[in-house]
Design an enzyme around this catalytic site. Structure first.
Site, mmCIF file in Angstrom:
data_model
loop_
_atom_site.group_PDB
_atom_site.id
_atom_site.type_symbol
_atom_site.label_atom_id
_atom_site.label_comp_id
_atom_site.label_asym_id
_atom_site.label_seq_id
_atom_site.Cartn_x
_atom_site.Cartn_y
_atom_site.Cartn_z
ATOM 1 N N HIS A 1 39.278 -49.416 3.763
ATOM 2 C CA HIS A 1 38.913 -50.804 4.081
ATOM 3 C C HIS A 1 39.575 -51.254 5.387
ATOM 4 O O HIS A 1 38.945 -51.938 6.206
ATOM 5 C CB HIS A 1 39.332 -51.715 2.925
ATOM 6 N N GLU B 1 37.639 -49.920 8.214
ATOM 7 C CA GLU B 1 36.418 -50.711 8.406
ATOM 8 C C GLU B 1 36.682 -51.892 9.351
ATOM 9 O O GLU B 1 35.906 -52.167 10.265
ATOM 10 C CB GLU B 1 35.907 -51.213 7.059
ATOM 11 N N HIS B 2 37.800 -52.579 9.141
ATOM 12 C CA HIS B 2 38.183 -53.670 10.049
ATOM 13 C C HIS B 2 38.429 -53.148 11.466
ATOM 14 O O HIS B 2 37.999 -53.751 12.457
ATOM 15 C CB HIS B 2 39.455 -54.348 9.539
ATOM 16 N N GLU C 1 44.108 -61.260 3.275
ATOM 17 C CA GLU C 1 42.886 -61.221 2.462
ATOM 18 C C GLU C 1 43.215 -60.871 1.022
ATOM 19 O O GLU C 1 42.672 -61.453 0.079
ATOM 20 C CB GLU C 1 41.912 -60.200 3.047
#
Length: 477
Positions: free
Chosen positions: A103, A106-107, A183
């Site tokens: 993840h 992905e950022h 997040e």
């Protein structure tokens, strides 16, 4: 700003991006938009009638010399396209102790290349009238753009560029890691249901990597660095570990030359990365996890059961499990809703959900919210009683036909949506299915019999591993 020198492999894979791409600007859209819609469309698609096979998506597909599979879904209603790149890697493929790296990467894929400055990727898309986003699951990572047909060359150039030439400064990684940590704080640690969901998956999966949250465990996420990101990128981000799906106003004949001059210039990885996972599950067990929290106003109850999927366990049960989920808890005319909510008034909601589109095992989930004056214990007893009745009495032809008919009704939306078509096909191919499997789903569903549904029910309710979660308001003594 310092950046990493490209390796010999990256240097060989360098791709020039069109000069027009560098003049554009706009901020990246929120991380998870569109995911829930896609899941709804996926469930709908699976239940189209057998006679509709030739009218489903009718995709065209080809494979480039570097191993990249390209799928085209023509839809000429309007001059727009959805372009998606799917990498066959997700949170379940992370090295031990590195949860969250899929993840985080992905950022970081929006941080730039030699030709696109950091943070400019989404701005370029927006200035050209499009929107973009990305998503990570346990089994795949995807990136997409919705844009006018005449800008398709641009987005394919840009995606091919960052498939080959991602450049990361240490500061970029640390900054984005802080964003992901925040997040996690806002979406998980401050959300009681999300916290309990993490514990539910830990209890269910035990040793299988599906136990890890996609966003990562807090202490492991905080330790991720630039070297971790680049190692993961070098291992998994390659054309022979990816699928490109383009849906909209285009044909395979028109798309192939564009794909060859963009993605086709990215050399394949020496070998396709193996998904080295622990596939054997521990002996079946039932575990209950209970949590109370001051932010909870109403109690809730879930039970998640390990189930066969498209790829693991008794895979022949895959279509029947979809029908079972709809029949048992798919809506206001389902068995659980009618018994728990309408007749006995023990709950205000009751539903089931089957997730069988996975690289490994799937899950069958039941959930309910107690009515006023009722408890999760009451709800659990009612759910178990209804399941026992189903196992003892079976299902009827009419029930099975009704479940198919209800789900079939929304298939038209999947056919009309270019985003939905790309999402459905991409998720299938990224988890091990083929284009033919996608087109055959309606026939598989149409062939499900009451006997098949009962076999599916016995598989999930006859002793498979399960985990139950109970969320309660905090009590004061």
């Amino acid at each position: 700003m310092p950046s990493n020198p490209p390796s010999a492999r990256r240097r060989a894979r360098a791709i020039a991006v069109s000069a027009r791409a560098q003049a554009e600007a706009r901020a990246r859209f929120a991380l998870w938009s569109g995911v829930l819609l896609a899941l709804t469309l996926l469930a709908a698609l699976l239940l189209a009638p057998a006679t509709a096979r030739a009218q489903m998506f009718e995709p065209e597909t080809f494979t480039l010399d570097n191993g990249l599979q390209v799928v085209v879904v023509p839809n000429h209603r309007v001059p727009v396209v959805t372009h998606m790149v799917w990498y066959k890697v997700g949170a379940a493929d992370e090295p031990p102790g590195k949860s969250g790296i899929a993840h985080l990467l992905e950022h970081l894929m929006f941080k730039g290349t030699e030709t696109i400055p950091p943070g400019e990727f989404s701005k370029i898309i927006a200035r050209n009238g499009g929107r973009d986003n990305a998503f990570t699951s346990s089994d795949f990572t995807g990136y997409y753009q919705n844009i006018a047909r005449d800008r398709l060359d641009l987005v394919m150039e840009m995606e091919a560029d960052r498939m080959a030439n991602l450049r990361l400064a240490e500061d970029d990684v640390l900054t984005e890691r802080s964003v992901v940590i925040e997040e996690r704080l806002s979406r998980t640690e401050n959300e009681p249901a999300a916290l309990l969901g993490e514990r539910l998956d830990q209890a269910l999966w035990v040793v299988h990597p599906y136990k890890n949250p996609v966003i990562g465990w807090a202490h492991e996420l905080a330790a991720l660095d630039r070297a971790d990101a680049l190692a993961f990128y070098d291992r998994f981000y390659a054309p022979n570990n990816a699928v490109v799906v383009v849906a909209g106003d285009v044909t395979a004949e028109a798309l192939r030359p564009i794909a060859e001059r963009t993605y086709g210039r990215v050399p394949a990885a020496p070998e396709t990365p193996a998904r080295a996972r622990v596939r054997d599950l521990p002996p079946a067990a039932d575990v209950t996890v209970t949590m109370d929290h001051p932010q909870v106003g109403q109690a809730s109850w879930w039970r998640r059961i390990v189930a066969p999927s498209r790829n693991a366990g008794d895979t022949a049960l895959y279509p029947a499990l979809q029908v079972l989920a709809e029949l048992l808890g798919g809506g206001p005319v389902s068995r659980l809703y009618e018994r728990l909510v309408v007749e006995d008034e023990v709950a205000v909601s009751a539903r089931t959900y089957y997730d069988g589109r996975a690289v490994d095992y799937g899950t069958f989930t039941l959930s309910a919210t107690p009515a006023a004056g009722r408890t999760p214990t009451d709800v659990q007893a009612a759910v178990e009683a209804e399941i026992a009745r189903l196992l003892a009495e079976g299902v009827t032809d009419a029930e099975v036909a009704g479940a198919k008919r209800r789900l079939k009704a929304s298939v038209v939306y999947a056919r009309d949506s270019v985003f939905g078509a790309a999402r459905i096909i991409g998720a299938a191919l990224a988890t091990g299915s083929t284009v033919d499997d996608v087109e055959r789903w309606p026939e598989d569903i149409a062939a499900v019999t009451p006997e098949d549904v009962m076999a599916a029910a016995r598989a999930v309710f006859g002793g498979a591993s399960s985990a139950t979660a109970i969320l309660l308001p905090e009590t004061t003594s």
